[in-house]
Scaffold this motif. Structure first.
Motif, PDB file in Angstrom:
ATOM      1  N   SER A  45      39.164  24.787  33.321  1.00  0.00           N
ATOM      2  CA  SER A  45      38.067  25.256  34.164  1.00  0.00           C
ATOM      3  C   SER A  45      37.346  26.426  33.515  1.00  0.00           C
ATOM      4  N   LEU A  46      36.062  26.213  33.245  1.00  0.00           N
ATOM      5  CA  LEU A  46      35.159  27.287  32.842  1.00  0.00           C
ATOM      6  C   LEU A  46      34.199  27.564  33.986  1.00  0.00           C
ATOM      7  N   GLY A  47      34.643  27.238  35.186  1.00  0.00           N
ATOM      8  CA  GLY A  47      33.745  27.326  36.321  1.00  0.00           C
ATOM      9  C   GLY A  47      33.935  28.560  37.182  1.00  0.00           C
ATOM     10  N   ILE A  48      35.170  28.919  37.449  1.00  0.00           N
ATOM     11  CA  ILE A  48      35.400  29.938  38.467  1.00  0.00           C
ATOM     12  C   ILE A  48      35.188  31.336  37.894  1.00  0.00           C
ATOM     13  N   GLY A  49      34.524  32.179  38.683  1.00  0.00           N
ATOM     14  CA  GLY A  49      34.249  33.553  38.268  1.00  0.00           C
ATOM     15  C   GLY A  49      35.348  34.488  38.691  1.00  0.00           C
ATOM     16  N   GLU A  50      36.561  34.244  38.201  1.00  0.00           N
ATOM     17  CA  GLU A  50      37.702  35.065  38.592  1.00  0.00           C
ATOM     18  C   GLU A  50      38.505  35.439  37.355  1.00  0.00           C
ATOM     19  N   PRO A  51      38.794  36.720  37.155  1.00  0.00           N
ATOM     20  CA  PRO A  51      39.588  37.121  36.000  1.00  0.00           C
ATOM     21  C   PRO A  51      40.930  36.399  35.970  1.00  0.00           C
ATOM     22  N   ASP A  52      41.388  36.047  34.756  1.00  0.00           N
ATOM     23  CA  ASP A  52      42.703  35.430  34.624  1.00  0.00           C
ATOM     24  C   ASP A  52      43.792  36.482  34.440  1.00  0.00           C
ATOM     25  N   PHE A  53      43.404  37.755  34.419  1.00  0.00           N
ATOM     26  CA  PHE A  53      44.375  38.840  34.303  1.00  0.00           C
ATOM     27  C   PHE A  53      45.004  39.146  35.663  1.00  0.00           C
ATOM     28  N   VAL A  54      46.239  39.632  35.621  1.00  0.00           N
ATOM     29  CA  VAL A  54      46.892  40.147  36.820  1.00  0.00           C
ATOM     30  C   VAL A  54      46.348  41.551  37.084  1.00  0.00           C
ATOM     31  N   SER A  55      46.256  41.922  38.335  1.00  0.00           N
ATOM     32  CA  SER A  55      45.776  43.260  38.701  1.00  0.00           C
ATOM     33  C   SER A  55      46.607  44.335  37.986  1.00  0.00           C
ATOM     34  N   PRO A  56      46.019  45.505  37.732  1.00  0.00           N
ATOM     35  CA  PRO A  56      46.734  46.570  37.024  1.00  0.00           C
ATOM     36  C   PRO A  56      48.061  46.932  37.701  1.00  0.00           C
ATOM     37  N   PRO A  57      49.109  47.167  36.914  1.00  0.00           N
ATOM     38  CA  PRO A  57      50.423  47.510  37.491  1.00  0.00           C
ATOM     39  C   PRO A  57      50.366  48.687  38.458  1.00  0.00           C
TER      40      PRO A  57
END
Length: 410
Positions: A45-57
């Motif tokens: 998916s190159l569609g969704i505008g959502e970071p693939d990173f986990v939120s900062p610790p």
């Protein structure tokens, strides 16, 4: 069969009785392709505008600690004072814009709520709202829900998808009240240059307009835009008292699910938004606010780490799309690129559908973001480099095949 017929008639009757402001707004053009992709295997998916990173610790740990401490009730309607103070300090430090955290800052349920509150506070039925496009899909509907008349202003790749004062002025009428802008831009990745915004500011003052500025991607800028710095709209002369500044934590801090945004505005506007906020949502999620405060205080290195990663991905996907024969505008902000698919002879819709079915790559048709997006697709690079490289290989293979089909046909 009669019960089914009766049920169909009932449903049709119910739909016809819904409020017109809801019925006239189409469903989001983004979600449709995700729903199809969800039924398929091996889809990138190159569609969704959502970071693939986990939120900062730091944000995660602060939220967990607050829950364990029993901090599970409402906050003040406007949000935690500590968070509003931290937002004010950050805006003053980065952009030289100053807001009173007690009277001019409201913590919202994401920028989405902020946009709707601003529209409801500023727009009377029949007022015209100027919206440069391509643009994020919710801008127009929020204006419609407030009773406004949407006036889309086209932008083009020839001007780097920047809207200018010259573009806007022909669309201004005695009914025009609000200019809604979002830079860095979703879907194009465009940014506004300071001089361009200064000229827009002069036009806004001349015609006594308000500005709603969605700056959710303010930290995610690259190249020349990074060297020059993000242009915060209320920092432009004459605009601080006319602007609702919207920002948040979803994109820069990879905190989409926490649902924390903020609105900054002169006190009379903010009071109106606050009144609406009280009745609609009461207050933003408490643990999300605690996490946002920790992110502001302790996660600046995380933001820069993610920005650098996006920058690397940006170069890979842009170079790969260009190598496929798709002219691709150089994005300088957010995490999207906007390739021109017209060389394939396919429409945006046809390209997106066939790419998904034949190569298992999901993108969004550009015209989902406005008429100026016709002939383009939006590709998000908020996914891993491995996924991007594989998606680019599949796109190159697909484009070569489509071009060969056209050559054989002719």
């Amino acid at each position: 069969m009669k019960p089914m017929t009766d049920r169909s008639a009932l449903l049709s009757s119910l739909e016809a009785r819904l409020a017109t402001r809801v019925r006239v707004v189409p469903p989001s053009g983004i979600r449709r392709f995700f729903e199809i992709a969800a039924t398929m295997e091996d889809v990138i998916s190159l569609g969704i505008g959502e970071p693939d990173f986990v939120s900062p610790p730091a944000a995660i740990e602060a939220a967990i600690a607050s829950l364990r401490a029993g901090q599970t009730g409402y906050t003040a309607n406007a949000g935690l004072m500590e968070l509003r103070e931290a937002i004010a300090e950050e805006l003053a430090r980065r952009y030289g814009v100053h807001y009173d955290p007690a009277r001019e800052i409201l913590v919202t349920v994401g920028v989405a709520e902020g946009i709707q509150l601003a529209m409801l506070a500023l727009v009377e039925p029949g007022d015209e709202v100027l919206i440069p496009e391509p643009c994020f899909v919710s801008y127009g509907p929020t204006a419609v829900f407030a009773g406004g008349r949407v006036v889309y202003v086209p932008t083009s790749v020839e001007n780097d998808f920047q809207v200018t004062a010259a573009d806007l002025e022909p669309y201004i009428t005695p009914r025009t009240k609000v200019l809604m802008i979002g830079y860095p831009n979703n879907p194009t990745g465009a940014v506004l240059r300071r001089r361009t915004m200064e000229e827009i500011g002069e036009l806004v003052v001349k015609h006594d307009l308000f500005v709603i500025s969605d700056e959710i991607y303010d930290r995610l800028i690259y190249g020349r835009a990074y060297e020059e710095g993000h242009v915060c709209v209320p920092s432009i002369p004459g605009l601080r008292e006319r602007t609702v500044l919207l920002g948040g934590f979803s994109k820069d801090y990879a905190m989409t699910g926490w649902r924390i945004g903020y609105a900054c505005a002169p006190e009379p506007i903010l009071k109106a938004m606050y009144k609406l906020h009280q009745y609609i949502v009461m207050s933003a999620p408490t643990m999300g606010q605690v996490a946002a405060l920790a992110a502001l205080r302790e996660a600046q290195d995380d933001v820069e780490r993610m920005r650098r990663a996006y920058d690397e991905r940006r170069r890979v996907i842009v170079d790969g799309l260009r190598a496929a024969g798709l002219p691709t505008f150089e994005p300088e902000g957010a995490f999207y690129c906007f390739p021109d698919v017209r060389p394939t002879g396919l429409s945006s819709e046809e390209f997106a559908q066939r790419l998904l079915q034949e190569e298992r790559v999901a993108v969004v048709p550009g015209d989902a973001f406005g008429p100026s997006g016709a002939g383009y697709v939006r590709c998000s690079y908020a996914t891993s480099l491995e996924n991007i490289r594989e998606a680019v290989r599949r796109i190159q293979r697909f484009v070569a095949r489509v071009k060969e089909e056209r050559r054989v046909e002719t």
